[in-house]
Design a protein around this motif. Structure first.
Motif, PDB file in Angstrom:
ATOM      1  N   GLU A  67       0.821  -1.208   0.000  1.00 27.49           N
ATOM      2  CA  GLU A  67       0.000   0.000   0.000  1.00 27.49           C
ATOM      3  C   GLU A  67       0.861   1.267   0.000  1.00 27.49           C
ATOM      4  N   THR A  68       1.977   1.220   0.732  1.00 28.08           N
ATOM      5  CA  THR A  68       2.885   2.367   0.754  1.00 28.08           C
ATOM      6  C   THR A  68       3.463   2.616  -0.629  1.00 28.08           C
ATOM      7  N   CYS A  69       3.897   1.561  -1.288  1.00 30.91           N
ATOM      8  CA  CYS A  69       4.461   1.706  -2.639  1.00 30.91           C
ATOM      9  C   CYS A  69       3.415   2.284  -3.591  1.00 30.91           C
ATOM     10  N   CYS A  70       2.159   1.901  -3.420  1.00 33.79           N
ATOM     11  CA  CYS A  70       1.085   2.419  -4.268  1.00 33.79           C
ATOM     12  C   CYS A  70       0.889   3.919  -4.037  1.00 33.79           C
ATOM     13  N   VAL A  71       0.922   4.333  -2.777  1.00 38.10           N
ATOM     14  CA  VAL A  71       0.772   5.760  -2.451  1.00 38.10           C
ATOM     15  C   VAL A  71       1.913   6.568  -3.069  1.00 38.10           C
ATOM     16  N   VAL A  72       3.130   6.075  -2.916  1.00 33.19           N
ATOM     17  CA  VAL A  72       4.288   6.794  -3.470  1.00 33.19           C
ATOM     18  C   VAL A  72       4.212   6.826  -4.998  1.00 33.19           C
TER      19      VAL A  72
ATOM     20  N   HIS B 286       6.377   9.601 -14.502  1.00 33.49           N
ATOM     21  CA  HIS B 286       5.736   8.301 -14.712  1.00 33.49           C
ATOM     22  C   HIS B 286       6.722   7.139 -14.600  1.00 33.49           C
ATOM     23  N   GLU B 287       7.968   7.349 -14.969  1.00 31.14           N
ATOM     24  CA  GLU B 287       8.958   6.266 -14.832  1.00 31.14           C
ATOM     25  C   GLU B 287       9.165   5.896 -13.364  1.00 31.14           C
ATOM     26  N   LYS B 288       9.245   6.915 -12.513  1.00 27.59           N
ATOM     27  CA  LYS B 288       9.413   6.664 -11.079  1.00 27.59           C
ATOM     28  C   LYS B 288       8.160   6.014 -10.493  1.00 27.59           C
ATOM     29  N   ALA B 289       7.000   6.434 -10.975  1.00 23.48           N
ATOM     30  CA  ALA B 289       5.747   5.834 -10.502  1.00 23.48           C
ATOM     31  C   ALA B 289       5.714   4.346 -10.834  1.00 23.48           C
ATOM     32  N   ILE B 290       6.137   3.991 -12.046  1.00 26.44           N
ATOM     33  CA  ILE B 290       6.168   2.581 -12.451  1.00 26.44           C
ATOM     34  C   ILE B 290       7.105   1.789 -11.545  1.00 26.44           C
ATOM     35  N   THR B 291       8.228   2.382 -11.182  1.00 24.35           N
ATOM     36  CA  THR B 291       9.179   1.695 -10.294  1.00 24.35           C
ATOM     37  C   THR B 291       8.518   1.307  -8.980  1.00 24.35           C
ATOM     38  N   TYR B 292       7.713   2.215  -8.412  1.00 29.20           N
ATOM     39  CA  TYR B 292       7.083   1.916  -7.124  1.00 29.20           C
ATOM     40  C   TYR B 292       5.921   0.938  -7.272  1.00 29.20           C
ATOM     41  N   PHE B 293       5.199   0.995  -8.378  1.00 32.04           N
ATOM     42  CA  PHE B 293       4.154  -0.011  -8.589  1.00 32.04           C
ATOM     43  C   PHE B 293       4.773  -1.393  -8.774  1.00 32.04           C
ATOM     44  N   GLN B 294       5.931  -1.453  -9.417  1.00 36.55           N
ATOM     45  CA  GLN B 294       6.637  -2.738  -9.558  1.00 36.55           C
ATOM     46  C   GLN B 294       7.088  -3.253  -8.194  1.00 36.55           C
ATOM     47  N   ARG B 295       7.531  -2.352  -7.317  1.00 33.61           N
ATOM     48  CA  ARG B 295       7.919  -2.778  -5.962  1.00 33.61           C
ATOM     49  C   ARG B 295       6.723  -3.349  -5.215  1.00 33.61           C
ATOM     50  N   ALA B 296       5.562  -2.710  -5.381  1.00 30.20           N
ATOM     51  CA  ALA B 296       4.353  -3.231  -4.728  1.00 30.20           C
ATOM     52  C   ALA B 296       4.045  -4.639  -5.211  1.00 30.20           C
ATOM     53  N   LEU B 297       4.253  -4.882  -6.494  1.00 28.35           N
ATOM     54  CA  LEU B 297       3.953  -6.198  -7.059  1.00 28.35           C
ATOM     55  C   LEU B 297       5.000  -7.236  -6.687  1.00 28.35           C
ATOM     56  N   ARG B 298       6.215  -6.810  -6.403  1.00 27.23           N
ATOM     57  CA  ARG B 298       7.213  -7.751  -5.896  1.00 27.23           C
ATOM     58  C   ARG B 298       6.823  -8.229  -4.499  1.00 27.23           C
ATOM     59  N   LEU B 299       6.195  -7.337  -3.740  1.00 26.10           N
ATOM     60  CA  LEU B 299       5.749  -7.703  -2.400  1.00 26.10           C
ATOM     61  C   LEU B 299       4.464  -8.520  -2.435  1.00 26.10           C
ATOM     62  N   ASN B 300       3.610  -8.244  -3.419  1.00 27.04           N
ATOM     63  CA  ASN B 300       2.338  -8.968  -3.547  1.00 27.04           C
ATOM     64  C   ASN B 300       1.929  -9.004  -5.015  1.00 27.04           C
ATOM     65  N   PRO B 301       2.226 -10.102  -5.724  1.00 24.94           N
ATOM     66  CA  PRO B 301       1.907 -10.173  -7.161  1.00 24.94           C
ATOM     67  C   PRO B 301       0.410 -10.144  -7.449  1.00 24.94           C
ATOM     68  N   ASP B 302      -0.425 -10.330  -6.436  1.00 27.55           N
ATOM     69  CA  ASP B 302      -1.872 -10.305  -6.630  1.00 27.55           C
ATOM     70  C   ASP B 302      -2.494  -8.974  -6.196  1.00 27.55           C
ATOM     71  N   TYR B 303      -1.678  -7.938  -6.128  1.00 27.58           N
ATOM     72  CA  TYR B 303      -2.147  -6.630  -5.695  1.00 27.58           C
ATOM     73  C   TYR B 303      -2.807  -5.925  -6.894  1.00 27.58           C
ATOM     74  N   LEU B 304      -4.123  -5.946  -6.915  1.00 28.54           N
ATOM     75  CA  LEU B 304      -4.893  -5.519  -8.080  1.00 28.54           C
ATOM     76  C   LEU B 304      -4.638  -4.057  -8.452  1.00 28.54           C
ATOM     77  N   SER B 305      -4.667  -3.163  -7.483  1.00 25.24           N
ATOM     78  CA  SER B 305      -4.528  -1.732  -7.773  1.00 25.24           C
ATOM     79  C   SER B 305      -3.208  -1.420  -8.456  1.00 25.24           C
ATOM     80  N   ALA B 306      -2.138  -2.103  -8.045  1.00 30.71           N
ATOM     81  CA  ALA B 306      -0.821  -1.827  -8.630  1.00 30.71           C
ATOM     82  C   ALA B 306      -0.792  -2.197 -10.112  1.00 30.71           C
ATOM     83  N   TRP B 307      -1.396  -3.341 -10.473  1.00 36.88           N
ATOM     84  CA  TRP B 307      -1.424  -3.732 -11.889  1.00 36.88           C
ATOM     85  C   TRP B 307      -2.187  -2.697 -12.711  1.00 36.88           C
ATOM     86  N   THR B 308      -3.347  -2.271 -12.222  1.00 38.66           N
ATOM     87  CA  THR B 308      -4.167  -1.323 -12.976  1.00 38.66           C
ATOM     88  C   THR B 308      -3.483   0.035 -13.104  1.00 38.66           C
TER      89      THR B 308
END
Length: 574
Positions: A295-300, A310-332
C-alpha cells in the motif's frame, strides 16, 4: 449479535499462522459490545509437541517455511499436521512470487497445489480436518480454478465454525455474480453472514445493497467499527462520492494514523481531487510507518504520477507487485502509467494481469479498450468495452465508449442505441447527448439532430452541464438549421457562438454574412442560403470522456470508479 467471539478465537488464528485473520479479529474485539465476547474452546491445546509447534510458528513468521516443515514432519497432532501443510502451501507461493514478472505472471503456478489437494482430500474423507484444514482445502481448490469444489468445502467449514472470518472472506472472493450467490448452499445463521454480504456486494458493485448491510450491522451494535468505516468509504468511492469517502477515510486515519490498509484508496481519491499537498504528506507519512508495504508503494507511485514522473511511478508499482503479485490496484495503475508513456504493449500486459487477479475489475477491461482505441484497433476495443459494460450495465461512460466504437466501425444504428441507453441510465456529463445528435446527423435524422443538439445547448446555457469540446458543432448545426427555416434571430445567435471557437470560427463568420444578406434581401426562400453547403460534422473526433483532455494524461480518470446507479443484470445486446 446473539453469538460472538473472544480473545481465544484470535489466539486460535495465531496458533495456526493465520496472521491476517488474527489481526482482523483482534481489531473487532476492541470494538465489539462486551456481552458478545463469549467463550469458545481453545484452538491449540497443549500436547507433547507443543514446543516444536511454537518454534515452527516463529519460523513461519520469519518466512522460513521449508525449515518449519522439517521441524513438523514427525509430529502427528492435528495442529502440527495443519501447520505442515500450510507451510507447504506458503513455500510454493513464495517460490511463485520470486519467479513472477509482468509478462510471465499467468504462466507461473504454485507447484505444490496438486500434492496438497490430494493430501487434504484424503484427510477430509477420513474426517480429520477441522475448520482450519477445510479452509486450507478451499484455498487450494480456488487456486486450482476448482471454484465449485472450493465453495462446497468453505461452506462446510462455516457450518463447523461460523465465527471463522477466513472462510467467509475466501468464499466472498469466489462469488462472481448474483446467480452464483443465489445458488449457494444454506449458510449458517450468524451475524457474521452480514459481513460476508458486505464483501460480496462490494465485489459485485452492488453499492446500495452493501450500504444496507453495513447499516444493519451498525444497528446491531457495531457502531464506529473500523472495518465497517473502511467498507463504507469504499462504497462511497465506488459511487464517485469522493468528498464523503474522503471524510470517512480521514476520520478513520485520525483514529489510527498508522493504519495502512486503506491508504491506497485514500491516495487515489487525493489524486482525483488533485490535492497534491495532502498526497505529498500521505506519501511521506506512509514511508515513515512502513516503506515495505504494498500500500505504501502504491501511495508513493501515485505521488510521483501526479507530478508527471511516470517512470518513477512505475518503479514503485513494480515494488508493490514484488511484495504482492496479486495486488490488483498496482497492476491497474501501472497500466495507466504505461499508457502515459505511450507503451501500449506493456499497458495491455498490466491490464491483463489485473484481469487475471480479478476478472470483475471493470477498470482493467476498460483500460485495455482505451489502449486499443488509441491504437485505432476499434474491433478489438469493442470486445473489451462490451466486457466492461457487462460488468457495469448502468455506467454511462462504459456505454458511451461502446457507442463510440460502433461509430468508428461505421455502425451508426448500434451506436445510436448505445447513446440512448446511456441517456436512460443517467448521462450526467451530457456526453451521450452530443454523440447521439452527431449519429442522428449521420443517419440524416434532422428532427433528432435538432432535438438533441438543442437540448444539449440549453443545458449548457442553464449551467446544468459544462461546455464540452464538441459544443461548437452543435452551434454550427443549429445555426444552419434555423437559417434554412428563416428563424434568423436564433440563427444569428448560434452563428455568433460559432465565432467563439477556432474549429468553427470561419464557418461562423460565413453564416453571419449569409444571415445579413438574407435579411437585406427582405424575402424568405430567395435561394441565398445553399443547403448543400451545410458542413457535415466530423464523426471521427477522438473520444473524450468526463474529465478528459483528449491526451494520454486523461487516463488518471480510470483511477476512479464510474457512477453506480441502481444495478441491473441486463446486459447490452443488439
Amino acid at each position: 449479535l446473539s453469538s460472538g467471539i473472544n480473545a481465544e478465537y484470535g489466539q486460535g488464528c495465531q496458533s495456526h499462522g493465520l496472521w491476517e485473520y488474527s489481526l482482523w479479529i483482534s481489531e473487532q474485539l476492541v470494538h465489539l459490545p462486551r456481552p458478545n465476547k463469549v467463550k469458545v474452546p481453545a484452538a491449540a491445546p497443549w500436547t507433547a509437541d507443543y514446543d516444536t509447534r511454537m518454534f515452527a510458528l516463529q519460523l513461519m513468521r520469519a518466512q522460513e517455511y521449508v525449515r518449519a516443515m522439517g521441524m513438523l514432519k514427525d509430529s502427528d497432532s492435528q495442529h502440527a499436521r495443519f501447520l505442515y501443510l500450510y507451510c507447504k502451501y506458503l513455500a510454493g507461493e513464495k517460490t511463485r512470487i520470486d519467479k513472477v514478472d509482468i509478462k510471465s505472471r499467468r504462466d507461473v503456478k504454485n507447484v505444490e497445489l496438486p500434492g496438497l489437494r490430494l493430501e487434504l482430500e484424503q484427510l477430509r474423507q477420513a474426517s480429520k480436518l477441522d475448520v482450519y484444514g477445510l479452509w486450507l482445502l478451499g484455498v487450494v481448490h480456488s487456486k486450482s480454478q476448482m471454484t465449485e469444489r472450493a465453495i462446497a468445502v468453505l461452506v462446510e467449514s462455516l457450518h463447523l465454525d461460523p465465527t471463522f472470518w477466513g472462510s467467509w472472506k475466501t468464499l466472498a472472493r469466489l462469488i462472481k455474480n448474483k446467480s452464483q450467490l443465489q445458488a449457494l448452499p444454506l449458510l449458517p445463521h450468524h451475524w457474521m453472514k452480514n459481513l460476508f454480504y458486505v464483501e460480496v456486494c462490494q465485489e459485485m458493485y452492488y453499492a446500495n445493497d452493501a450500504l444496507s448491510f453495513i447499516q444493519a450491522l451498525e444497528d446491531m451494535g457495531l457502531v464506529n467499527n473500523p472495518y465497517l468505516l473502511a467498507k463504507r468509504s469504499e462504497v462511497h468511492y465506488t459511487l464517485r462520492e469522493y468528498d464523503i469517502a474522503k471524510e470517512t477515510l480521514k476520520e478513520l486515519l485520525e483514529r489510527d494514523p498508522n493504519r495502512l490498509d486503506v491508504v491506497d484508496m485514500y491516495s487515489n481519491i487525493l489524486y482525483v481531487k488533485e490535492d497534491k499537498a495532502a498526497l505529498n504528506y500521505l506519501a511521506h507519512h506512509t514511508v515513515e510507518v512502513d516503506k515495505y508495504r504494498p500500500e505504501t508503494c502504491c501511495v508513493v507511485g501515485n505521488f510521483y504520477s501526479i507530478y508527471g514522473n511516470h517512470e518513477k511511478a512505475i518503479t514503485y508499482f513494480q515494488r508493490a507487485l514484488r511484495l504482492n503479485p496479486d495486488y490488483l490496484s498496482a497492476w491497474t495503475l501501472m497500466g495507466h502509467e504505461y499508457v502515459e508513456l505511450k507503451n501500449s504493449n506493456m499497458a495491455i500486459e498490466c491490464y491483463r494481469n489485473a484481469i487475471d487477479v480479478n476478472p470483475r475489475d471493470y477498470r482493467a477491461w476498460y483500460g485495455i479498450g482505451q489502449t486499443y482505441e488509441l491504437l485505432k484497433m476499434h474491433a478489438y476495443c469493442l470486445y473489451y468495452y462490451m466486457e466492461a459494460q457487462r460488468l457495469r450495465p448502468t455506467d454511462s461512460r462504459m456505454i458511451v465508449a461502446l457507442g463510440t466504437s460502433y461509430e468508428k466501425l461505421d455502425q451508426p444504428v448500434k451506436a445510436k442505441k448505445c447513446y440512448m441507453r446511456s441517456l436512460n441510465v443517467g448521462d450526467q456529463e451530457g456526453i451521450a447527448m452530443i454523440r447521439l445528435a452527431r449519429v442522428c446527423e449521420t443517419l440524416h435524422d434532422e428532427e433528432g439532430c435538432v432535438r438533441w443538439y438543442g437540448k444539449y445547448v440549453d443545458m449548457v446555457n442553464s449551467g446544468e452541464l459544462d461546455p464540452g469540446e464538441e459544443i461548437c458543432y452543435a452551434y454550427r448545426y443549429l445555426a444552419h438549421y434555423y437559417l434554412r427555416n428563416d428563424r434568423l434571430s436564433e440563427a444569428d445567435v448560434h452563428a455568433h457562438k460559432c465565432c467563439e471557437f477556432k474549429e468553427t470560427k470561419n464557418d461562423g463568420k460565413a453564416l453571419v454574412r449569409q444571415i445579413a444578406a438574407h435579411r437585406n434581401s427582405g424575402a424568405s426562400g430567395s435561394g441565398i442560403y445553399n443547403t448543400r453547403a451545410t458542413p457535415k460534422t466530423n464523426l471521427r473526433v477522438k473520444l473524450v470522456l468526463p474529465g478528459s483532455t483528449g491526451s494520454p494524461s486523461s487516463q488518471k480518470r480510470a483511477r476512479t470508479p464510474p457512477p453506480n446507479d441502481q444495478h441491473s443484470d441486463n446486459d447490452m445486446s443488439f
